[in-house]
Write a protein that holds these residues in place. Structure first.
Motif, PDB file in Angstrom:
ATOM      1  N   UNK A  10      -7.415 -15.586   3.630  1.00 35.02           N
ATOM      2  CA  UNK A  10      -8.708 -15.129   3.637  1.00 35.02           C
ATOM      3  C   UNK A  10      -9.077 -14.790   5.423  1.00 35.02           C
ATOM      4  N   UNK A  11      -9.222 -13.871   5.590  1.00 33.05           N
ATOM      5  CA  UNK A  11      -9.463 -13.659   7.204  1.00 33.05           C
ATOM      6  C   UNK A  11      -8.305 -12.857   7.770  1.00 33.05           C
ATOM      7  N   UNK A  12      -7.167 -12.749   7.286  1.00 33.57           N
ATOM      8  CA  UNK A  12      -6.015 -12.171   7.888  1.00 33.57           C
ATOM      9  C   UNK A  12      -6.310 -10.673   8.026  1.00 33.57           C
ATOM     10  N   UNK A  13      -5.708 -10.381   9.245  1.00 34.50           N
ATOM     11  CA  UNK A  13      -6.088  -8.708   9.656  1.00 34.50           C
ATOM     12  C   UNK A  13      -4.877  -8.025   8.375  1.00 34.50           C
ATOM     13  N   UNK A  14      -5.313  -6.842   7.999  1.00 38.49           N
ATOM     14  CA  UNK A  14      -4.426  -5.980   7.164  1.00 38.49           C
ATOM     15  C   UNK A  14      -4.052  -4.862   7.669  1.00 38.49           C
ATOM     16  N   UNK A  15      -2.667  -4.645   7.977  1.00 37.61           N
ATOM     17  CA  UNK A  15      -1.986  -3.489   8.332  1.00 37.61           C
ATOM     18  C   UNK A  15      -1.097  -2.765   7.469  1.00 37.61           C
ATOM     19  N   UNK A  16      -1.068  -1.471   7.760  1.00 34.17           N
ATOM     20  CA  UNK A  16      -0.330  -0.632   6.747  1.00 34.17           C
ATOM     21  C   UNK A  16       1.065  -0.934   7.365  1.00 34.17           C
ATOM     22  N   UNK A  17       2.199  -0.576   6.291  1.00 36.23           N
ATOM     23  CA  UNK A  17       3.541  -0.599   6.728  1.00 36.23           C
ATOM     24  C   UNK A  17       3.882   0.351   8.036  1.00 36.23           C
ATOM     25  N   UNK A  18       3.431   1.236   8.430  1.00 40.82           N
ATOM     26  CA  UNK A  18       3.328   1.989   9.681  1.00 40.82           C
ATOM     27  C   UNK A  18       2.775   1.553  11.012  1.00 40.82           C
ATOM     28  N   UNK A  19       2.124   0.407  10.514  1.00 41.95           N
ATOM     29  CA  UNK A  19       1.635  -0.371  12.033  1.00 41.95           C
ATOM     30  C   UNK A  19      -0.113  -0.072  12.183  1.00 41.95           C
ATOM     31  N   UNK A  22      -5.812  -1.713   8.910  1.00 50.13           N
ATOM     32  CA  UNK A  22      -6.362  -1.280   7.617  1.00 50.13           C
ATOM     33  C   UNK A  22      -7.819  -2.192   7.542  1.00 50.13           C
ATOM     34  N   UNK A  23      -7.806  -3.370   7.872  1.00 45.21           N
ATOM     35  CA  UNK A  23      -9.126  -4.083   7.641  1.00 45.21           C
ATOM     36  C   UNK A  23      -8.695  -5.429   7.698  1.00 45.21           C
ATOM     37  N   UNK A  24      -9.420  -6.303   7.087  1.00 40.14           N
ATOM     38  CA  UNK A  24      -9.291  -7.871   6.833  1.00 40.14           C
ATOM     39  C   UNK A  24      -9.652  -8.364   5.405  1.00 40.14           C
ATOM     40  N   UNK A  25      -8.718  -9.365   5.172  1.00 41.76           N
ATOM     41  CA  UNK A  25      -8.911  -9.965   3.630  1.00 41.76           C
ATOM     42  C   UNK A  25     -10.050 -10.634   3.557  1.00 41.76           C
ATOM     43  N   UNK A  26     -10.974 -10.190   2.334  1.00 43.93           N
ATOM     44  CA  UNK A  26     -12.089 -11.120   2.360  1.00 43.93           C
ATOM     45  C   UNK A  26     -12.018 -12.267   1.244  1.00 43.93           C
ATOM     46  N   UNK A  27     -11.192 -11.864   0.112  1.00 49.84           N
ATOM     47  CA  UNK A  27     -11.006 -12.711  -0.922  1.00 49.84           C
ATOM     48  C   UNK A  27      -9.943 -12.323  -2.000  1.00 49.84           C
ATOM     49  N   UNK A  28      -9.393 -13.111  -2.898  1.00 46.91           N
ATOM     50  CA  UNK A  28      -8.305 -12.867  -3.816  1.00 46.91           C
ATOM     51  C   UNK A  28      -9.079 -12.872  -5.251  1.00 46.91           C
ATOM     52  N   UNK A  29      -8.527 -11.596  -5.899  1.00 42.19           N
ATOM     53  CA  UNK A  29      -9.116 -11.702  -7.187  1.00 42.19           C
ATOM     54  C   UNK A  29      -7.817 -12.333  -8.197  1.00 42.19           C
TER      55      UNK A  29
END
Length: 84
Positions: A10-19, A22-29
């Motif tokens: 939670x809180x990690x930055x999210x990137x696409x495989x092209x770099x 995309x955003x930031x992880x808020x929670x897991x389902x």
């Protein structure tokens, strides 16, 4: 880096495989004690591409890697899924 707890993701930055950011992880389902998907707060130019939504639920099978950052499939492929 081995992830031991969901709270470490939670809180990690999210990137696409092209770099692209995309955003930031808020929670897991979770479903039956397994990760089913991730709630991601969308940021940057991606917001306008998905109709102004502030976040998406990303199915876990779209995740390519989790380490110091969270890497998902390319945005173009995902937008076709979310918009349809």
């Amino acid at each position: 880096m081995r992830i031991k707890k969901i709270s470490e993701v939670v809180g990690l930055r999210v990137f696409t495989d092209s770099g692209d950011l995309f955003g930031e992880v808020e929670e897991a389902n979770l479903h039956e004690n397994k990760i089913d998907g991730w709630r991601i707060r969308v940021g940057g130019s991606v917001t306008s591409l998905i109709g102004g939504a502030r976040g998406v639920i990303m199915p876990h099978h779209f995740v390519k890697a989790i380490s110091y950052v969270f890497i998902i499939l390319n945005t173009d492929h995902l937008i076709k899924i979310f918009v349809s």
